[in-house]
Design an enzyme around this catalytic site. Structure first.
Site, PDB file in Angstrom:
ATOM      1  CE  LYS A   1     -15.610   7.856   3.394  1.00 27.67           C
ATOM      2  NZ  LYS A   1     -14.668   8.871   2.077  1.00 27.67           N
TER       3      LYS A   1
ATOM      4  N   GLY B   1     -15.607   9.296  -2.907  1.00 31.35           N
ATOM      5  CA  GLY B   1     -16.468  10.243  -2.244  1.00 31.35           C
ATOM      6  C   GLY B   1     -16.149  11.200  -3.684  1.00 31.35           C
TER       7      GLY B   1
ATOM      8  CG  HIS C   1     -10.111   7.226   5.546  1.00 31.64           C
ATOM      9  ND1 HIS C   1      -9.947   8.471   5.010  1.00 31.64           N
ATOM     10  CD2 HIS C   1     -10.310   6.549   4.932  1.00 31.64           C
ATOM     11  CE1 HIS C   1     -11.255   8.479   3.777  1.00 31.64           C
ATOM     12  NE2 HIS C   1     -11.546   7.256   3.844  1.00 31.64           N
TER      13      HIS C   1
ATOM     14  CD  GLU D   1     -12.008  10.746   3.964  1.00 36.05           C
ATOM     15  OE1 GLU D   1     -13.140  10.210   5.543  1.00 36.05           O
ATOM     16  OE2 GLU D   1     -13.559  10.345   2.680  1.00 36.05           O
TER      17      GLU D   1
ATOM     18  CD  GLU E   1      -9.832   4.295   1.079  1.00 32.97           C
ATOM     19  OE1 GLU E   1     -11.293   3.429   0.698  1.00 32.97           O
ATOM     20  OE2 GLU E   1     -10.037   4.738   1.924  1.00 32.97           O
TER      21      GLU E   1
ATOM     22  CB  SER F   1     -16.165   6.022  -6.402  1.00 32.97           C
ATOM     23  OG  SER F   1     -16.391   6.897  -6.193  1.00 32.97           O
TER      24      SER F   1
ATOM     25  CG  ASN G   1     -14.488   4.780   5.800  1.00 38.64           C
ATOM     26  OD1 ASN G   1     -15.259   5.701   7.253  1.00 38.64           O
ATOM     27  ND2 ASN G   1     -13.800   6.060   5.151  1.00 38.64           N
TER      28      ASN G   1
HETATM   29  P1  PGA Z   1     -15.916   6.139  -1.143  1.00 37.49           P
HETATM   30  O1  PGA Z   1     -14.790   6.622   0.394  1.00 37.49           O
HETATM   31  O2  PGA Z   1     -16.645   5.004  -1.687  1.00 37.49           O
HETATM   32  O3  PGA Z   1     -17.509   7.100  -0.713  1.00 37.49           O
HETATM   33  O4  PGA Z   1     -15.314   6.950  -2.282  1.00 37.49           O
HETATM   34  C1  PGA Z   1     -14.206   4.484   0.306  1.00 37.49           C
HETATM   35  C2  PGA Z   1     -13.385   5.596   1.373  1.00 37.49           C
HETATM   36  O5  PGA Z   1     -13.127   6.740   2.119  1.00 37.49           O
HETATM   37  O6  PGA Z   1     -12.764   4.792   2.302  1.00 37.49           O
END
Ligand code: PGA
Length: 249
Positions: free
Chosen positions: A11, A172, A95, A97, A166, A211, A9
């Protein structure tokens, strides 16, 4: 056996030049990987990914989709049929976010999953608890609700769904759920699928995200109910993402 999937992803990151470089390095590095591999670029770069990934074993998808099934006056939205028409295989839905920053609730998320499936796009439904919810021992309740809302709207036979667990506190942040913490939730999600239909439970892939990096991927992916990963930050580095793709099996 479920075929593993590793999805990157991106983003809201990247530009044309960076994407040329990233995919130029990634394609040869994962050509012999056993897992299914997808990259999920910002939507404007979907045609570029289509062009650059032709003839490779890497497919691509979108980060969001409209819940509206027919074309119409929905400024700024992208229909599932358009994403399909542009060659997308997958689409992320719900997601964290988008839930936190853009107000997407479970009903909207369920509508998006249904719209994606109707257009023969494969939705990756993202679910997960916040830190406060985990500390209050509400993880299974929260994740169960997020999964149930979608499953209750699905007709039988929708085994093209993928679920990504997640934990919001791990996205992140550099914090990762331990393999045991992740497996507990994955097994719980699998039991939710089984309550709907045993065939669904056997077929639907459940990815872990939060992560994921080369250093922790193998241990996470060795858990019985973890069928691959949804990778954010580490998917922007070709060597790191390739190493994650090779951590399956
Ligand atoms: P990350 O993000 O691997 O940077 O923690 C995962 C995601 O949001 O899909």
């Amino acid at each position: 056996m479920r075929q593993a999937l590793i999805a990157g992803n991106w983003k809201m990151h990247g530009d044309s030049q960076q994407i040329h470089q990233l995919l130029g390095e990634l394609k040869p590095a994962v050509a012999d990987a056993e897992a299914d591999i997808a990259v999920i670029p910002p939507a404007v770069y979907i045609p570029l990914c289509d062009e650059l990934l032709k003839g490779s074993n890497v497919v691509f998808g979108a980060q969001n989709v409209s819940e509206q099934r027919e074309q119409g006056a929905f400024t700024g939205e992208l229909a599932a049929s358009m994403l399909k028409d542009c060659g997308c295989t997958y689409v992320l839905v719900g997601h964290s976010e988008r839930r936190a920053l853009y107000g997407e609730n479970d009903a909207l998320v369920a509508g998006k999953v249904a719209a994606a499936l109707a257009a023969e796009l494969k939705p990756i439904l993202c679910v997960g608890e916040s830190r406060a919810q985990r500390e209050a021992n509400e993880t299974l309740e929260v994740v169960g609700q997020q999964v149930d809302v979608v499953l209750s709207t699905l007709a039988d036979g929708h085994d093209q769904l993928t679920i990504a667990y997640e934990p919001v506190w791990a996205i992140g942040t550099g914090l990762t759920a331990s393999p045991e913490q992740a497996q507990e939730v994955h097994a719980f999600i699998r039991s939710k699928l089984a309550a709907h239909s045993q065939a669904l439970a056997e077929k639907v892939r459940i990815l872990y995200g939060g992560s994921v990096k080369a250093a922790n991927a193998k241990e996470l992916f060795s858990q019985p109910d973890i069928d691959g990963g949804l990778v954010g930050g580490a998917s922007l580095d070709a060597a790191e993402f390739a190493a994650i793709c090779h951590s399956i099996g």
